[in-house]
Design a protein around this motif. Structure first.
Motif: not given
Length: 75
Positions: A54-75
Protein backbone atom coordinates in the motif's frame (compact mmCIF):
# COMPACT_ATOMS: atom_id res chain seq x y z
CA UNK A 1 -6.25 -22.42 12.40
CA UNK A 2 -6.00 -23.93 15.84
CA UNK A 3 -3.44 -26.31 17.25
CA UNK A 4 -5.87 -28.78 18.78
CA UNK A 5 -6.09 -32.16 20.39
CA UNK A 6 -8.17 -34.87 18.65
CA UNK A 7 -11.20 -33.88 20.75
CA UNK A 8 -10.96 -30.30 19.47
CA UNK A 9 -9.59 -28.64 22.61
CA UNK A 10 -6.59 -26.37 21.97
CA UNK A 11 -3.20 -27.57 23.15
CA UNK A 12 -1.87 -25.30 25.91
CA UNK A 13 1.44 -23.72 24.96
CA UNK A 14 0.73 -23.88 21.23
CA UNK A 15 -0.70 -21.12 19.09
CA UNK A 16 -4.00 -20.39 17.45
CA UNK A 17 -3.78 -18.19 14.35
CA UNK A 18 -6.19 -16.28 12.16
CA UNK A 19 -6.73 -13.30 9.91
CA UNK A 20 -8.87 -10.28 10.74
CA UNK A 21 -11.69 -10.08 8.21
CA UNK A 22 -12.92 -6.54 8.85
CA UNK A 23 -12.05 -3.29 10.58
CA UNK A 24 -8.76 -1.40 10.48
CA UNK A 25 -6.78 -4.64 10.80
CA UNK A 26 -8.56 -6.43 7.93
CA UNK A 27 -6.23 -8.84 6.17
CA UNK A 28 -3.63 -8.84 8.94
CA UNK A 29 -2.54 -12.02 10.72
CA UNK A 30 -3.00 -12.55 14.44
CA UNK A 31 -1.80 -15.28 16.74
CA UNK A 32 -2.66 -16.22 20.30
CA UNK A 33 -0.87 -18.49 22.75
CA UNK A 34 -3.33 -21.15 23.90
CA UNK A 35 -3.96 -20.86 27.64
CA UNK A 36 -4.04 -23.77 30.06
CA UNK A 37 -7.50 -25.07 31.00
CA UNK A 38 -9.21 -22.78 33.48
CA UNK A 39 -6.97 -19.81 32.68
CA UNK A 40 -8.15 -16.67 30.86
CA UNK A 41 -7.39 -16.36 27.16
CA UNK A 42 -4.13 -14.71 26.21
CA UNK A 43 -4.35 -11.55 24.07
CA UNK A 44 -4.16 -11.77 20.32
CA UNK A 45 -0.88 -10.51 18.89
CA UNK A 46 -1.04 -8.69 15.56
CA UNK A 47 1.58 -8.37 12.89
CA UNK A 48 1.51 -4.57 12.73
CA UNK A 49 4.37 -3.99 10.34
CA UNK A 50 3.53 -1.40 7.67
CA UNK A 51 1.72 -2.55 4.56
CA UNK A 52 4.61 -2.19 2.11
CA UNK A 53 2.44 -2.76 -0.97
CA UNK A 54 0.00 0.00 0.00
CA UNK A 55 2.83 2.43 0.83
CA UNK A 56 4.58 1.65 -2.47
CA UNK A 57 1.40 2.18 -4.50
CA UNK A 58 0.64 5.44 -2.68
CA UNK A 59 4.14 6.79 -3.33
CA UNK A 60 4.03 5.63 -6.96
CA UNK A 61 0.74 7.48 -7.49
CA UNK A 62 2.24 10.65 -5.98
CA UNK A 63 5.26 10.49 -8.28
CA UNK A 64 3.12 9.79 -11.35
CA UNK A 65 0.96 12.81 -10.49
CA UNK A 66 4.07 14.98 -10.24
CA UNK A 67 5.47 13.73 -13.56
CA UNK A 68 2.27 13.79 -15.61
CA UNK A 69 0.40 16.82 -14.31
CA UNK A 70 -0.07 19.98 -16.39
CA UNK A 71 3.26 21.87 -16.74
CA UNK A 72 1.52 25.08 -15.61
CA UNK A 73 0.82 23.41 -12.25
CA UNK A 74 4.40 22.25 -11.67
CA UNK A 75 6.34 23.98 -8.94
Amino acid sequence: MRAAQPDGRPNPGQYTTGIYEDGPLAGRCWWQLNAAPGMPDNPKIVNDHPDITALYEQKLDQIRDQIHRDPAQRR
